[in-house]
Design a protein around this motif. Structure first.
Motif, PDB file in Angstrom:
ATOM      1  N   ASP A  38     -70.275  61.235 -12.051  1.00  0.00           N
ATOM      2  CA  ASP A  38     -71.701  60.815 -12.378  1.00  0.00           C
ATOM      3  C   ASP A  38     -72.642  61.845 -11.743  1.00  0.00           C
ATOM      4  O   ASP A  38     -72.266  62.631 -11.034  1.00  0.00           O
ATOM      5  N   SER A  39     -73.783  61.743 -12.235  1.00  0.00           N
ATOM      6  CA  SER A  39     -74.619  62.843 -12.007  1.00  0.00           C
ATOM      7  C   SER A  39     -75.170  62.854 -10.489  1.00  0.00           C
ATOM      8  O   SER A  39     -75.806  64.126 -10.298  1.00  0.00           O
ATOM      9  N   ASP A  40     -74.863  62.203  -9.878  1.00  0.00           N
ATOM     10  CA  ASP A  40     -75.198  62.230  -8.280  1.00  0.00           C
ATOM     11  C   ASP A  40     -74.266  62.884  -7.359  1.00  0.00           C
ATOM     12  O   ASP A  40     -74.140  63.232  -6.266  1.00  0.00           O
ATOM     13  N   SER A  41     -72.886  63.277  -8.051  1.00  0.00           N
ATOM     14  CA  SER A  41     -71.893  63.684  -7.200  1.00  0.00           C
ATOM     15  C   SER A  41     -71.845  65.167  -7.734  1.00  0.00           C
ATOM     16  O   SER A  41     -72.126  65.648  -8.763  1.00  0.00           O
ATOM     17  N   PRO A  42     -71.486  66.048  -6.519  1.00  0.00           N
ATOM     18  CA  PRO A  42     -71.621  67.561  -6.586  1.00  0.00           C
ATOM     19  C   PRO A  42     -70.396  67.807  -7.650  1.00  0.00           C
ATOM     20  O   PRO A  42     -69.444  67.276  -7.516  1.00  0.00           O
ATOM     21  N   LEU A  43     -70.633  68.779  -8.446  1.00  0.00           N
ATOM     22  CA  LEU A  43     -69.612  69.246  -9.393  1.00  0.00           C
ATOM     23  C   LEU A  43     -69.833  70.965  -9.435  1.00  0.00           C
ATOM     24  O   LEU A  43     -70.779  71.429  -9.594  1.00  0.00           O
ATOM     25  N   CYS A  44     -68.660  71.443  -9.493  1.00  0.00           N
ATOM     26  CA  CYS A  44     -68.683  72.906  -9.642  1.00  0.00           C
ATOM     27  C   CYS A  44     -67.447  73.265 -10.624  1.00  0.00           C
ATOM     28  O   CYS A  44     -66.473  72.888 -10.808  1.00  0.00           O
ATOM     29  N   ILE A  45     -68.027  74.228 -11.799  1.00  0.00           N
ATOM     30  CA  ILE A  45     -67.359  74.492 -12.793  1.00  0.00           C
ATOM     31  C   ILE A  45     -67.479  76.028 -12.802  1.00  0.00           C
ATOM     32  O   ILE A  45     -68.461  76.872 -12.736  1.00  0.00           O
ATOM     33  N   ALA A  46     -66.132  77.018 -12.989  1.00  0.00           N
ATOM     34  CA  ALA A  46     -66.123  78.425 -12.896  1.00  0.00           C
ATOM     35  C   ALA A  46     -65.069  78.903 -13.464  1.00  0.00           C
ATOM     36  O   ALA A  46     -63.849  78.170 -13.700  1.00  0.00           O
ATOM     37  N   VAL A  47     -65.079  80.007 -13.849  1.00  0.00           N
ATOM     38  CA  VAL A  47     -64.108  80.932 -14.275  1.00  0.00           C
ATOM     39  C   VAL A  47     -63.934  82.280 -13.432  1.00  0.00           C
ATOM     40  O   VAL A  47     -65.018  82.814 -13.228  1.00  0.00           O
ATOM     41  N   ALA A  48     -62.891  82.708 -13.343  1.00  0.00           N
ATOM     42  CA  ALA A  48     -62.567  84.115 -12.299  1.00  0.00           C
ATOM     43  C   ALA A  48     -61.684  84.518 -13.000  1.00  0.00           C
ATOM     44  O   ALA A  48     -60.622  84.118 -13.808  1.00  0.00           O
ATOM     45  N   ASP A  49     -61.766  85.947 -13.300  1.00  0.00           N
ATOM     46  CA  ASP A  49     -60.964  86.951 -14.152  1.00  0.00           C
ATOM     47  C   ASP A  49     -60.345  87.983 -13.257  1.00  0.00           C
ATOM     48  O   ASP A  49     -61.198  88.883 -13.130  1.00  0.00           O
ATOM     49  N   GLY A  50     -59.018  87.876 -12.806  1.00  0.00           N
ATOM     50  CA  GLY A  50     -58.638  89.012 -11.889  1.00  0.00           C
ATOM     51  C   GLY A  50     -58.778  90.272 -12.732  1.00  0.00           C
ATOM     52  O   GLY A  50     -58.453  90.404 -13.908  1.00  0.00           O
ATOM     53  N   VAL A  51     -59.051  91.404 -11.792  1.00  0.00           N
ATOM     54  CA  VAL A  51     -59.368  92.622 -12.409  1.00  0.00           C
ATOM     55  C   VAL A  51     -58.077  93.118 -12.814  1.00  0.00           C
ATOM     56  O   VAL A  51     -57.237  93.583 -11.834  1.00  0.00           O
ATOM     57  N   GLY A  52     -57.669  93.461 -13.999  1.00  0.00           N
ATOM     58  CA  GLY A  52     -56.264  93.833 -14.440  1.00  0.00           C
ATOM     59  C   GLY A  52     -55.778  95.177 -13.982  1.00  0.00           C
ATOM     60  O   GLY A  52     -54.747  95.543 -14.009  1.00  0.00           O
ATOM     61  N   GLY A  53     -56.696  96.301 -14.125  1.00  0.00           N
ATOM     62  CA  GLY A  53     -56.561  97.475 -13.684  1.00  0.00           C
ATOM     63  C   GLY A  53     -56.164  97.672 -12.012  1.00  0.00           C
ATOM     64  O   GLY A  53     -55.608  98.653 -11.601  1.00  0.00           O
ATOM     65  N   ASN A  54     -56.452  96.406 -11.331  1.00  0.00           N
ATOM     66  CA  ASN A  54     -55.886  96.470  -9.745  1.00  0.00           C
ATOM     67  C   ASN A  54     -54.843  95.813  -9.595  1.00  0.00           C
ATOM     68  O   ASN A  54     -54.375  94.952 -10.459  1.00  0.00           O
ATOM     69  N   SER A  55     -54.164  95.830  -8.510  1.00  0.00           N
ATOM     70  CA  SER A  55     -52.942  94.911  -8.163  1.00  0.00           C
ATOM     71  C   SER A  55     -53.515  93.409  -7.728  1.00  0.00           C
ATOM     72  O   SER A  55     -54.466  93.400  -7.367  1.00  0.00           O
ATOM     73  N   ALA A  56     -52.774  92.450  -7.947  1.00  0.00           N
ATOM     74  CA  ALA A  56     -52.784  90.975  -7.561  1.00  0.00           C
ATOM     75  C   ALA A  56     -54.018  90.538  -8.025  1.00  0.00           C
ATOM     76  O   ALA A  56     -54.897  89.740  -7.392  1.00  0.00           O
ATOM     77  N   GLY A  57     -54.600  90.597  -9.281  1.00  0.00           N
ATOM     78  CA  GLY A  57     -55.833  90.109  -9.795  1.00  0.00           C
ATOM     79  C   GLY A  57     -55.891  88.684  -9.754  1.00  0.00           C
ATOM     80  O   GLY A  57     -56.732  87.863  -9.615  1.00  0.00           O
ATOM     81  N   ASP A  58     -54.643  88.088  -9.939  1.00  0.00           N
ATOM     82  CA  ASP A  58     -54.476  86.423  -9.909  1.00  0.00           C
ATOM     83  C   ASP A  58     -54.494  86.011  -8.617  1.00  0.00           C
ATOM     84  O   ASP A  58     -55.175  84.988  -8.486  1.00  0.00           O
ATOM     85  N   VAL A  59     -54.269  86.700  -7.638  1.00  0.00           N
ATOM     86  CA  VAL A  59     -54.393  86.251  -6.082  1.00  0.00           C
ATOM     87  C   VAL A  59     -55.931  86.354  -5.908  1.00  0.00           C
ATOM     88  O   VAL A  59     -56.617  85.205  -5.292  1.00  0.00           O
ATOM     89  N   ALA A  60     -56.595  87.402  -6.249  1.00  0.00           N
ATOM     90  CA  ALA A  60     -58.073  87.373  -6.003  1.00  0.00           C
ATOM     91  C   ALA A  60     -58.751  86.378  -6.726  1.00  0.00           C
ATOM     92  O   ALA A  60     -59.722  85.845  -6.277  1.00  0.00           O
ATOM     93  N   ALA A  61     -58.493  85.993  -7.902  1.00  0.00           N
ATOM     94  CA  ALA A  61     -59.074  85.106  -8.901  1.00  0.00           C
ATOM     95  C   ALA A  61     -58.897  83.633  -8.177  1.00  0.00           C
ATOM     96  O   ALA A  61     -59.681  82.763  -8.146  1.00  0.00           O
ATOM     97  N   HIS A  62     -57.649  83.287  -7.668  1.00  0.00           N
ATOM     98  CA  HIS A  62     -57.037  82.247  -6.976  1.00  0.00           C
ATOM     99  C   HIS A  62     -57.959  81.998  -5.785  1.00  0.00           C
ATOM    100  O   HIS A  62     -58.673  80.836  -5.492  1.00  0.00           O
TER     101      HIS A  62
END
Length: 255
Positions: A38-62
């Motif tokens: 319901d509209s009174d409850s806090p809600l967060c929606i997000a997308v994170a894309d780990g930087v592929g040229g660096n190591s462990a982008g999936d860890v950073a995004a997580h």
């Protein structure tokens, strides 16, 4: 309000580096569909894309999306407080990358919306995107932090940018071993923009870089089956040459 998501691992990859947060759910692939609280409850929606040229982008995004999940957002949070939460997350990513060798310089983009106290706060760093759609127009709420955008502002054509070899380089992110890369991070109130919209769309660059804006606009006009629409969007990105991880979230505000 209904929220839909589809994610797909990039071609030839063994692990997806995108992460999506919807409420209390963290996604790393697959499909998702749910009624929003319901509209009174806090809600967060997000997308994170780990930087592929660096190591462990999936860890950073997580780490990026998990920090928003683990922090109990107060119902009256201010933009400055949310900004500080993400800055603290950035520092945590940097500290972990310095502490653990295989996480060296890990980095991620982060874009999303938090609904708190009947307000919508937009947060963004990198080249993931947040759009609103109000028939028939799609409006981009975020500004790409990318070399391609900088070159485009200098007057270069897309063909010229492609020849530079910098078309996919980003200029801001969380992590990357230095606080300076998050200086472009912004949090702002977009309540009026969301209130005027019929849908909200969030995408990783593997999607929006390969689907022309006019295709997004025209296809949303006839998108009766949202789940099918998202599948078709990912197929379109692949057909147009995307080999990256794909993430797309659609918030249907008409429900």
């Amino acid at each position: 309000m209904k929220i839909y998501c589809k994610m797909e691992i990039g071609r030839g990859k063994t692990a997806i580096e995108d992460r999506v947060l919807i409420g209390s759910t963290v996604l790393a692939g697959g499909s998702y569909q749910a009624e929003a609280p319901d509209s009174d409850s806090p809600l967060c929606i997000a997308v994170a894309d780990g930087v592929g040229g660096n190591s462990a982008g999936d860890v950073a995004a997580h780490i990026a999306v998990n920090s928003l999940l683990s922090f109990q957002l107060p119902e009256d949070i201010k933009a400055e407080e949310l900004l500080q939460i993400i800055r603290d997350t950035n520092m945590h990513i940097i500290e972990e990358s310095r502490r653990v060798s295989f996480l060296y310089n890990m980095a991620t983009t982060l874009s999303g919306l938090c609904r708190v106290d009947r307000k919508w706060l937009l947060f963004h760093v990198g080249n993931t995107r947040v759009y609103t759609w109000s028939s028939p127009y799609l409006s981009q709420l975020t500004t790409d932090h990318s070399k391609a955008r900088e070159l485009r502002l200098m007057g270069m054509s897309d063909e010229e940018i492609e020849r530079t070899g910098n078309a996919t380089a980003i200029t801001a992110c969380l992590g990357n071993g230095d606080m300076v890369f998050a200086e472009a991070l912004r949090v702002e109130d977009v309540t009026s923009e969301v209130a005027a919209a019929q849908m909200v769309l969030l995408t990783s660059d593997g999607v929006h870089e390969f689907i022309p804006r006019e295709i997004f606009e025209r296809s949303l006009q006839s998108a009766n089956d949202i789940d099918l629409y998202l599948s078709q969007a990912l197929s379109c990105a692949r057909q147009n040459g995307s080999s990256d991880d794909l993430s797309i979230i659609l918030v249907d505000l008409r429900c």
